[in-house]
Write a protein that holds these residues in place. Structure first.
Motif, PDB file in Angstrom:
ATOM      1  N   ALA A 254       0.731  -1.271  -0.061  1.00  0.00           N
ATOM      2  CA  ALA A 254      -0.077  -0.119  -0.041  1.00  0.00           C
ATOM      3  C   ALA A 254       1.121   1.155  -0.013  1.00  0.00           C
ATOM      4  O   ALA A 254       1.966   1.272   0.601  1.00  0.00           O
ATOM      5  CB  ALA A 254      -0.967   0.042   1.169  1.00  0.00           C
ATOM      6  N   LEU A 255       0.332   2.453  -0.431  1.00  0.00           N
ATOM      7  CA  LEU A 255       1.267   3.698  -0.735  1.00  0.00           C
ATOM      8  C   LEU A 255       0.302   4.664   0.036  1.00  0.00           C
ATOM      9  O   LEU A 255      -0.783   4.796   0.169  1.00  0.00           O
ATOM     10  CB  LEU A 255       1.177   4.184  -2.204  1.00  0.00           C
ATOM     11  N   CYS A 256       1.140   5.049   0.954  1.00  0.00           N
ATOM     12  CA  CYS A 256       0.518   6.246   1.975  1.00  0.00           C
ATOM     13  C   CYS A 256       1.271   7.481   1.832  1.00  0.00           C
ATOM     14  O   CYS A 256       2.293   7.462   1.637  1.00  0.00           O
ATOM     15  CB  CYS A 256       0.856   5.732   3.323  1.00  0.00           C
ATOM     16  N   PHE A 257       0.291   8.474   2.069  1.00  0.00           N
ATOM     17  CA  PHE A 257       0.651   9.883   2.332  1.00  0.00           C
ATOM     18  C   PHE A 257      -0.305  10.358   3.235  1.00  0.00           C
ATOM     19  O   PHE A 257      -1.378  11.034   3.151  1.00  0.00           O
ATOM     20  CB  PHE A 257       1.125  10.620   0.944  1.00  0.00           C
ATOM     21  N   ARG A 258       0.264  11.033   4.423  1.00  0.00           N
ATOM     22  CA  ARG A 258      -0.555  11.491   5.505  1.00  0.00           C
ATOM     23  C   ARG A 258      -1.903  10.651   5.709  1.00  0.00           C
ATOM     24  O   ARG A 258      -1.289   9.437   6.106  1.00  0.00           O
ATOM     25  CB  ARG A 258      -0.943  12.935   5.015  1.00  0.00           C
ATOM     26  N   ASP A 259      -2.801  11.036   5.561  1.00  0.00           N
ATOM     27  CA  ASP A 259      -4.079  10.159   5.938  1.00  0.00           C
ATOM     28  C   ASP A 259      -4.553   9.386   4.569  1.00  0.00           C
ATOM     29  O   ASP A 259      -5.855   8.878   4.703  1.00  0.00           O
ATOM     30  CB  ASP A 259      -5.014  10.790   6.853  1.00  0.00           C
ATOM     31  N   VAL A 260      -3.932   9.649   3.375  1.00  0.00           N
ATOM     32  CA  VAL A 260      -4.427   9.008   2.191  1.00  0.00           C
ATOM     33  C   VAL A 260      -3.728   7.611   1.933  1.00  0.00           C
ATOM     34  O   VAL A 260      -2.454   7.686   2.049  1.00  0.00           O
ATOM     35  CB  VAL A 260      -4.265   9.991   0.864  1.00  0.00           C
ATOM     36  N   LYS A 261      -4.474   6.735   1.677  1.00  0.00           N
ATOM     37  CA  LYS A 261      -3.811   5.394   1.557  1.00  0.00           C
ATOM     38  C   LYS A 261      -4.274   4.740   0.182  1.00  0.00           C
ATOM     39  O   LYS A 261      -5.461   4.611  -0.016  1.00  0.00           O
ATOM     40  CB  LYS A 261      -4.236   4.416   2.690  1.00  0.00           C
TER      41      LYS A 261
ATOM     42  N   THR B  65      -3.881   8.604 -12.049  1.00  0.00           N
ATOM     43  CA  THR B  65      -2.964   9.883 -11.978  1.00  0.00           C
ATOM     44  C   THR B  65      -2.347   9.820 -10.633  1.00  0.00           C
ATOM     45  O   THR B  65      -1.256   9.987 -10.188  1.00  0.00           O
ATOM     46  CB  THR B  65      -4.045  11.133 -11.988  1.00  0.00           C
ATOM     47  N   LEU B  66      -3.275   9.482  -9.364  1.00  0.00           N
ATOM     48  CA  LEU B  66      -2.935   9.215  -8.290  1.00  0.00           C
ATOM     49  C   LEU B  66      -1.773   8.000  -8.027  1.00  0.00           C
ATOM     50  O   LEU B  66      -0.722   8.534  -7.121  1.00  0.00           O
ATOM     51  CB  LEU B  66      -3.897   9.175  -7.344  1.00  0.00           C
ATOM     52  N   LEU B  67      -2.134   7.197  -8.615  1.00  0.00           N
ATOM     53  CA  LEU B  67      -1.222   5.964  -8.445  1.00  0.00           C
ATOM     54  C   LEU B  67       0.216   6.414  -8.919  1.00  0.00           C
ATOM     55  O   LEU B  67       1.310   6.169  -8.427  1.00  0.00           O
ATOM     56  CB  LEU B  67      -1.598   4.860  -9.199  1.00  0.00           C
ATOM     57  N   ALA B  68       0.304   7.168 -10.222  1.00  0.00           N
ATOM     58  CA  ALA B  68       1.642   7.560 -10.725  1.00  0.00           C
ATOM     59  C   ALA B  68       2.234   8.302  -9.726  1.00  0.00           C
ATOM     60  O   ALA B  68       3.683   8.466  -9.725  1.00  0.00           O
ATOM     61  CB  ALA B  68       1.294   8.275 -12.209  1.00  0.00           C
ATOM     62  N   LEU B  69       1.642   9.331  -9.150  1.00  0.00           N
ATOM     63  CA  LEU B  69       2.194  10.261  -8.305  1.00  0.00           C
ATOM     64  C   LEU B  69       2.866   9.736  -6.964  1.00  0.00           C
ATOM     65  O   LEU B  69       3.863   9.770  -6.456  1.00  0.00           O
ATOM     66  CB  LEU B  69       1.447  11.521  -7.923  1.00  0.00           C
ATOM     67  N   MET B  70       2.064   8.812  -6.467  1.00  0.00           N
ATOM     68  CA  MET B  70       2.361   8.019  -4.966  1.00  0.00           C
ATOM     69  C   MET B  70       3.418   6.931  -5.342  1.00  0.00           C
ATOM     70  O   MET B  70       3.842   6.482  -4.295  1.00  0.00           O
ATOM     71  CB  MET B  70       1.069   7.526  -4.397  1.00  0.00           C
ATOM     72  N   GLU B  71       3.450   6.456  -6.669  1.00  0.00           N
ATOM     73  CA  GLU B  71       4.673   5.542  -6.850  1.00  0.00           C
ATOM     74  C   GLU B  71       5.890   6.196  -6.779  1.00  0.00           C
ATOM     75  O   GLU B  71       7.097   5.525  -6.600  1.00  0.00           O
ATOM     76  CB  GLU B  71       4.395   4.701  -7.956  1.00  0.00           C
ATOM     77  N   ARG B  72       6.233   7.583  -7.023  1.00  0.00           N
ATOM     78  CA  ARG B  72       7.252   8.265  -7.098  1.00  0.00           C
ATOM     79  C   ARG B  72       7.234   9.375  -5.864  1.00  0.00           C
ATOM     80  O   ARG B  72       7.159  10.683  -6.244  1.00  0.00           O
ATOM     81  CB  ARG B  72       7.537   8.932  -8.468  1.00  0.00           C
ATOM     82  N   PRO B  73       7.161   9.138  -4.573  1.00  0.00           N
ATOM     83  CA  PRO B  73       7.012  10.206  -3.719  1.00  0.00           C
ATOM     84  C   PRO B  73       8.442  11.099  -3.610  1.00  0.00           C
ATOM     85  O   PRO B  73       9.543  10.649  -3.918  1.00  0.00           O
ATOM     86  CB  PRO B  73       7.037   9.490  -2.408  1.00  0.00           C
ATOM     87  N   GLY B  74       8.045  12.476  -3.570  1.00  0.00           N
ATOM     88  CA  GLY B  74       9.175  13.457  -3.746  1.00  0.00           C
ATOM     89  C   GLY B  74       9.804  13.750  -4.866  1.00  0.00           C
ATOM     90  O   GLY B  74      10.740  14.533  -5.045  1.00  0.00           O
ATOM     91  N   GLN B  75       9.036  13.083  -6.031  1.00  0.00           N
ATOM     92  CA  GLN B  75       9.609  13.271  -7.260  1.00  0.00           C
ATOM     93  C   GLN B  75       8.609  14.212  -8.045  1.00  0.00           C
ATOM     94  O   GLN B  75       7.367  14.014  -8.061  1.00  0.00           O
ATOM     95  CB  GLN B  75       9.863  12.068  -8.099  1.00  0.00           C
ATOM     96  N   VAL B  76       9.297  15.036  -8.944  1.00  0.00           N
ATOM     97  CA  VAL B  76       8.407  15.979  -9.873  1.00  0.00           C
ATOM     98  C   VAL B  76       7.945  15.108 -11.213  1.00  0.00           C
ATOM     99  O   VAL B  76       8.831  14.586 -11.586  1.00  0.00           O
ATOM    100  CB  VAL B  76       9.021  17.135 -10.164  1.00  0.00           C
TER     101      VAL B  76
ATOM    102  N   GLY C 264       4.211  14.481  -1.748  1.00  0.00           N
ATOM    103  CA  GLY C 264       5.176  14.455  -0.695  1.00  0.00           C
ATOM    104  C   GLY C 264       5.866  12.905  -0.154  1.00  0.00           C
ATOM    105  O   GLY C 264       5.369  12.013  -0.840  1.00  0.00           O
ATOM    106  N   GLU C 265       6.946  12.913   0.452  1.00  0.00           N
ATOM    107  CA  GLU C 265       7.269  11.732   0.885  1.00  0.00           C
ATOM    108  C   GLU C 265       6.391  10.649   1.571  1.00  0.00           C
ATOM    109  O   GLU C 265       5.611  10.973   2.309  1.00  0.00           O
ATOM    110  CB  GLU C 265       8.519  11.816   1.834  1.00  0.00           C
ATOM    111  N   ALA C 266       6.407   9.379   0.997  1.00  0.00           N
ATOM    112  CA  ALA C 266       5.397   8.542   1.765  1.00  0.00           C
ATOM    113  C   ALA C 266       5.865   8.136   3.194  1.00  0.00           C
ATOM    114  O   ALA C 266       7.017   7.882   3.518  1.00  0.00           O
ATOM    115  CB  ALA C 266       5.499   7.079   0.731  1.00  0.00           C
ATOM    116  N   GLU C 267       4.788   7.845   3.711  1.00  0.00           N
ATOM    117  CA  GLU C 267       4.964   7.582   5.195  1.00  0.00           C
ATOM    118  C   GLU C 267       5.380   6.123   5.371  1.00  0.00           C
ATOM    119  O   GLU C 267       4.941   5.351   4.559  1.00  0.00           O
ATOM    120  CB  GLU C 267       3.849   7.765   6.091  1.00  0.00           C
TER     121      GLU C 267
END
Length: 221
Positions: free
Chosen positions: A126-133, A157-168, A217-220
């Motif tokens: 699972a990919l997490c950022f703050r309270d979003v999973k 769109t969200l999956l592509a972003l969350m798979e690369r946390p901290g990357q533009v 942002g960076e994944a938790e």
């Protein structure tokens, strides 16, 4: 179970669709690569039955487009080409199984059930950022433990972003992840998806890096 059949032989397609529906499964049928790519963007399927020898673009182009945008839907290739080299090409392109025509219908159904079981059994983190999973195995997105309904486009769109946390991530890269590299879409389409994600998940979930793209942002851990 909801299947997609990509097959240009109308008699074979009718036979497969009739047989599948007799087993109380749902099946959509398209006859070329362009229609297949559109169907896969707009709908979620348990498995895809994919002919290689399509008119125009090869069925392999459909498969490659799926895998480029992180679509892990199981794919069974249906083809009259029985050579080892063709089977290897299909599997190397991301296919889960291979059936050479002519085949027994019961065997095809058994292979669909098998790839579906394997897909459900995959352990994907699972990919997490703050309270979003985001749970890729279930295609489920939650915020503070509550399920959030996303369209297929918003999810990718969200999956592509969350798979690369901290990357533009550039807009072009996001377009490829959502639609595949072969698609031509309006220039503001990704911005619309980002707006929808912010509305549903929080205004600061996705950061705009002006002139470059978007990031999360960076994944938790």
């Amino acid at each position: 179970m909801n299947l997609l059949l990509v097959e240009d032989d109308p008699m074979l397609a009718d036979a497969i669709c009739d047989g599948v529906r007799q087993h109380s499964w749902n099946i959509d049928h398209v006859a070329d690569a362009v229609a297949a790519k559109a169907a896969l963007v707009d709908h979620a399927y348990a498995a895809v039955l994919l002919d290689i020898g399509l008119p125009g673009e090869s069925g392999l182009s459909v498969l490659k487009a799926m895998r480029r945008r992180y679509d892990a839907t199981p794919v069974i290739i249906l083809t009259a080409r029985g050579q080892l080299s063709e089977r290897i090409r299909g599997l190397d392109s991301g296919a889960d199984d291979y059936v050479v025509k002519p085949f027994q219908f019961d065997e095809l159904l058994a292979r669909v059930r098998a790839v579906s079981r394997r897909s459900q059994g995959r352990v994907l983190p699972a990919l997490c950022f703050r309270d979003v999973k985001l749970d890729p195995a279930k295609r489920l997105v939650t915020r503070a433990g509550q399920r959030v309904a996303l369209s297929a486009h918003e999810y990718r769109t969200l999956l592509a972003l969350m798979e690369r946390p901290g990357q533009v991530i550039t807009r072009d890269t996001l377009e490829d992840a959502v639609y595949g590299a072969d698609s031509s879409i309006e220039s503001n389409t990704i911005a619309v998806f980002i707006h929808q994600l912010r509305r549903k998940l929080g205004e600061d979930i996705v950061i705009t890096v002006h002139g470059h793209g978007y990031m999360i942002g960076e994944a938790e851990r």
